[in-house]
Design a protein around this motif. Structure first.
Motif, PDB file in Angstrom:
ATOM      1  N   MET A 124      -3.277  -9.248  -6.026  1.00 20.56           N
ATOM      2  CA  MET A 124      -2.090  -8.407  -6.110  1.00 20.56           C
ATOM      3  C   MET A 124      -1.134  -8.681  -4.947  1.00 20.56           C
ATOM      4  O   MET A 124       0.076  -8.804  -5.121  1.00 20.56           O
ATOM      5  N   VAL A 125      -1.696  -8.784  -3.748  1.00 21.74           N
ATOM      6  CA  VAL A 125      -0.869  -9.051  -2.576  1.00 21.74           C
ATOM      7  C   VAL A 125      -0.287 -10.459  -2.637  1.00 21.74           C
ATOM      8  O   VAL A 125       0.864 -10.692  -2.247  1.00 21.74           O
ATOM      9  N   ALA A 126      -1.068 -11.419  -3.134  1.00 23.64           N
ATOM     10  CA  ALA A 126      -0.572 -12.788  -3.261  1.00 23.64           C
ATOM     11  C   ALA A 126       0.633 -12.851  -4.202  1.00 23.64           C
ATOM     12  O   ALA A 126       1.580 -13.609  -3.973  1.00 23.64           O
ATOM     13  N   ALA A 127       0.596 -12.054  -5.267  1.00 21.23           N
ATOM     14  CA  ALA A 127       1.718 -12.021  -6.205  1.00 21.23           C
ATOM     15  C   ALA A 127       2.906 -11.243  -5.648  1.00 21.23           C
ATOM     16  O   ALA A 127       4.052 -11.453  -6.057  1.00 21.23           O
ATOM     17  N   LEU A 128       2.653 -10.352  -4.696  1.00 22.71           N
ATOM     18  CA  LEU A 128       3.693  -9.457  -4.198  1.00 22.71           C
ATOM     19  C   LEU A 128       4.769 -10.204  -3.407  1.00 22.71           C
ATOM     20  O   LEU A 128       5.959  -9.913  -3.539  1.00 22.71           O
ATOM     21  N   PHE A 129       4.370 -11.181  -2.580  1.00 20.63           N
ATOM     22  CA  PHE A 129       5.337 -11.831  -1.699  1.00 20.63           C
ATOM     23  C   PHE A 129       6.441 -12.562  -2.457  1.00 20.63           C
ATOM     24  O   PHE A 129       7.628 -12.329  -2.199  1.00 20.63           O
TER      25      PHE A 129
ATOM     26  N   LEU B  89       6.634   0.905  -2.773  1.00 14.83           N
ATOM     27  CA  LEU B  89       5.957   2.171  -3.048  1.00 14.83           C
ATOM     28  C   LEU B  89       5.107   2.077  -4.316  1.00 14.83           C
ATOM     29  O   LEU B  89       4.042   2.694  -4.401  1.00 14.83           O
ATOM     30  N   ARG B  90       5.566   1.293  -5.269  1.00 13.06           N
ATOM     31  CA  ARG B  90       4.765   1.090  -6.473  1.00 13.06           C
ATOM     32  C   ARG B  90       3.475   0.358  -6.120  1.00 13.06           C
ATOM     33  O   ARG B  90       2.395   0.681  -6.608  1.00 13.06           O
TER      34      ARG B  90
ATOM     35  N   ALA C  63       2.485   8.841  -2.809  1.00 16.30           N
ATOM     36  CA  ALA C  63       1.836   7.750  -3.530  1.00 16.30           C
ATOM     37  C   ALA C  63       0.320   7.824  -3.479  1.00 16.30           C
ATOM     38  O   ALA C  63      -0.362   7.331  -4.388  1.00 16.30           O
ATOM     39  N   MET C  64      -0.235   8.456  -2.417  1.00 12.93           N
ATOM     40  CA  MET C  64      -1.685   8.348  -2.200  1.00 12.93           C
ATOM     41  C   MET C  64      -2.482   9.625  -2.415  1.00 12.93           C
ATOM     42  O   MET C  64      -3.709   9.555  -2.531  1.00 12.93           O
ATOM     43  N   TRP C  65      -1.839  10.795  -2.500  1.00 16.64           N
ATOM     44  CA  TRP C  65      -2.656  12.007  -2.512  1.00 16.64           C
ATOM     45  C   TRP C  65      -3.437  12.165  -3.813  1.00 16.64           C
ATOM     46  O   TRP C  65      -4.573  12.654  -3.803  1.00 16.64           O
ATOM     47  N   ARG C  66      -2.871  11.736  -4.924  1.00 16.44           N
ATOM     48  CA  ARG C  66      -3.590  11.876  -6.205  1.00 16.44           C
ATOM     49  C   ARG C  66      -4.828  10.981  -6.257  1.00 16.44           C
ATOM     50  O   ARG C  66      -5.913  11.453  -6.650  1.00 16.44           O
TER      51      ARG C  66
ATOM     52  N   ALA D  20       2.155   5.652 -14.290  1.00 15.50           N
ATOM     53  CA  ALA D  20       3.035   5.321 -15.411  1.00 15.50           C
ATOM     54  C   ALA D  20       2.846   3.875 -15.840  1.00 15.50           C
ATOM     55  O   ALA D  20       2.861   3.557 -17.037  1.00 15.50           O
ATOM     56  N   ASP D  21       2.651   2.986 -14.855  1.00 17.44           N
ATOM     57  CA  ASP D  21       2.394   1.581 -15.178  1.00 17.44           C
ATOM     58  C   ASP D  21       1.114   1.422 -15.989  1.00 17.44           C
ATOM     59  O   ASP D  21       1.057   0.640 -16.952  1.00 17.44           O
TER      60      ASP D  21
END
Length: 480
Positions: A240-245, A263-264, A393-396, A453-454
């Motif tokens: 996921m991080v590799a795709a993010l950049f 944030l997503r 973003a993180m509490w749920r 949602a995603d």
């Protein structure tokens, strides 16, 4: 690709002994310390560049190759001194063999960086999977034949050989020696290099400390436990991080879109990290017994703490990417070096004071958790992403992870059996509880845009495709 690595570890853990893993782990500590000098970020500089020329590619490849040669020489020189600290003479010839991996890595075709630059993740997938499959098959076959740690060593070298060859097969680019754009590339990559060094050193501090206070058998248990505990989290987050950049680089001129994307990613990170980290910790006892076997029972408490630490450490793994894209790699480097300095001081004090492996593992988790607020504060000042957005973003996922842990704990309190059966039930109940809690809290929060949602969108797409396969087509649809 990452699943192959996990399966490989499981099979090899039953074919080899903790001492075998310990010898290679000791050698890889020092080999890795030298190889981190090649984490200079040339590829990232090219991905981020708007219009890289051939000179950019050639310069990046030339620097990488020369660094690889220098690393190999340094490893060969340092290998005989390994025994002074780790007291493991068998690691010396292993290091001498692995020195050549640095040269092979430096020879990799820089043209493969276009797989990320052009968002060709299908090519990226094939490039990595074929290499991993070859390494997996060869290592397992050698382990069956040799029952020795040399199976691991040969497998590592074979994986790098196949990766280098495949890089030239899959990319038409042919690099050549050049220093024309070295200064320009290093202007960005030097900070990426500094951050990468700090990140790597931080992952090795506990290994170095434990290598000094425990024998190769404990080192082997620690290494395998770390791999099993962290793999579910890391092997999902790393791609996921590799795709993010490269994706973030496309929208770096639009601050609003970039912030929303970050944030997503943060929401996805929280959902993945907390579900896998807490989940592995809750099933650690059965996981070790079923997957690794009885000779690894002592690794059970290590798996619990390492799984939680992996989740805590990875939840903000998209932050360095955001800083790089915004042109602030220096801040990312300072954050990582600060974390490394604190972590090193605390871990070595705990290790040599208590001489307890468990104390080191617990310290890792505590330091990782305490460092999260400081990272959030630093990013807030630099990028304008407020702290409340992190909480939103993180509490749920945090609440859902707590619900999952309680559900598994309650189930284990009433089940009269252990082993594979209990582990399967724990996984099913835990997954259902976590997913249900996340979605319920998301609905109660007003169904905001984000990872939940995603996930629902992805589920709908899968459902539509499955229904299309099941429903018979009309004659007109078939002709179309």
């Amino acid at each position: 690709m990452r699943l192959i690595g996990v399966v490989s570890t499981i099979i090899l853990a039953r074919l080899l002994t903790p001492q075998d893993f310990g010898v290679v782990a000791v050698a890889m500590i020092l080999v890795g310390l030298f190889e981190m000098l090649n984490l200079t970020g040339q590829s990232a500089a090219i991905v981020r560049h708007d219009a890289p020329t051939r000179e950019h590619y050639d310069s990046a490849w030339t620097v990488t190759l020369l660094i690889g040669i220098a690393i190999a020489v340094a490893i060969l020189i340092a290998a005989p001194f390994t025994e002074l600290y780790f007291h493991e003479p068998r690691a010396i010839p292993v290091m001498q063999c692995l020195a050549f991996r640095a040269v092979l890595g430096g020879l990799e075709n820089i043209g493969t960086v276009d797989f990320s630059r052009e968002l060709r993740f299908d090519r990226f997938f094939i490039y990595n999977v074929l290499t991993k499959i070859l390494q997996f098959v060869l290592t397992v076959v050698l382990a069956i034949m040799l029952h020795s740690y040399w199976a691991l060593v040969i497998g590592i070298l074979a994986g790098q050989v196949s990766r280098t060859i495949l890089s030239y097969v899959m990319s038409p680019f042919r690099p050549r020696l050049s220093f024309a754009r070295t200064r320009e590339i290093w202007g960005f990559s030097i900070w990426t290099f500094a951050r990468s060094v700090a990140m790597y050193l931080q992952t090795q501090v506990d290994n170095i400390a434990i290598g000094g206070i425990a024998g190769s058998a404990m080192m082997g248990r620690y290494t395998v436990a770390k791999d099993i505990a962290a793999s579910p989290t890391q092997e999902i987050m790393n791609p996921m991080v590799a795709a993010l950049f490269p994706v973030m680089s496309k929208c770096r001129q639009n601050p609003v879109e970039l912030r929303q994307l970050y944030l997503r990613m943060l929401g996805w990170s929280a959902i993945v990290c907390l579900s896998t980290g807490v989940g592995v910790a809750m099933v650690a006892q059965d996981l070790v017994a079923v997957v690794l076997g009885p000779k690894w029972t002592d690794a059970t408490p290590l798996v619990v703490w390492m799984a939680l630490n992996a989740a805590t450490a990875a939840v903000l793994s998209g932050t360095p990417t955001l800083l790089d894209v915004k042109g602030m790699p220096a801040m990312g480097a300072r954050i990582q070096w600060s974390r490394f300095a604190v972590f090193t001081a605390v871990v070595f004090i705990v290790a040599w004071t208590t001489r307890s492996v468990m104390a080191v593992v617990e310290t890792r988790l505590i330091v990782s958790a305490l460092f999260i607020p400081s990272v959030i504060f630093a990013v807030q000042r630099a990028t304008g992403v407020p702290a409340r957005d992190y909480w939103t973003a993180m509490w749920r996922p945090c609440a859902a992870a707590a619900a999952m842990a309680l559900a598994i704990f309650a189930l284990n309190a009433v089940l009269p059996f252990t082993g594979a059966g209990r582990m399967v039930l724990d996984i099913l109940v835990g997954a259902a509880t976590y997913a249900g809690a996340v979605l319920a809290l998301w609905h109660l929060s007003g169904r905001p845009e984000g990872a939940e949602a995603d996930i629902l969108t992805l589920c709908r797409r899968v459902h539509v495709r499955l229904m299309a396969l099941r429903l018979p087509q009309t004659a007109d649809e078939k002709r179309a």
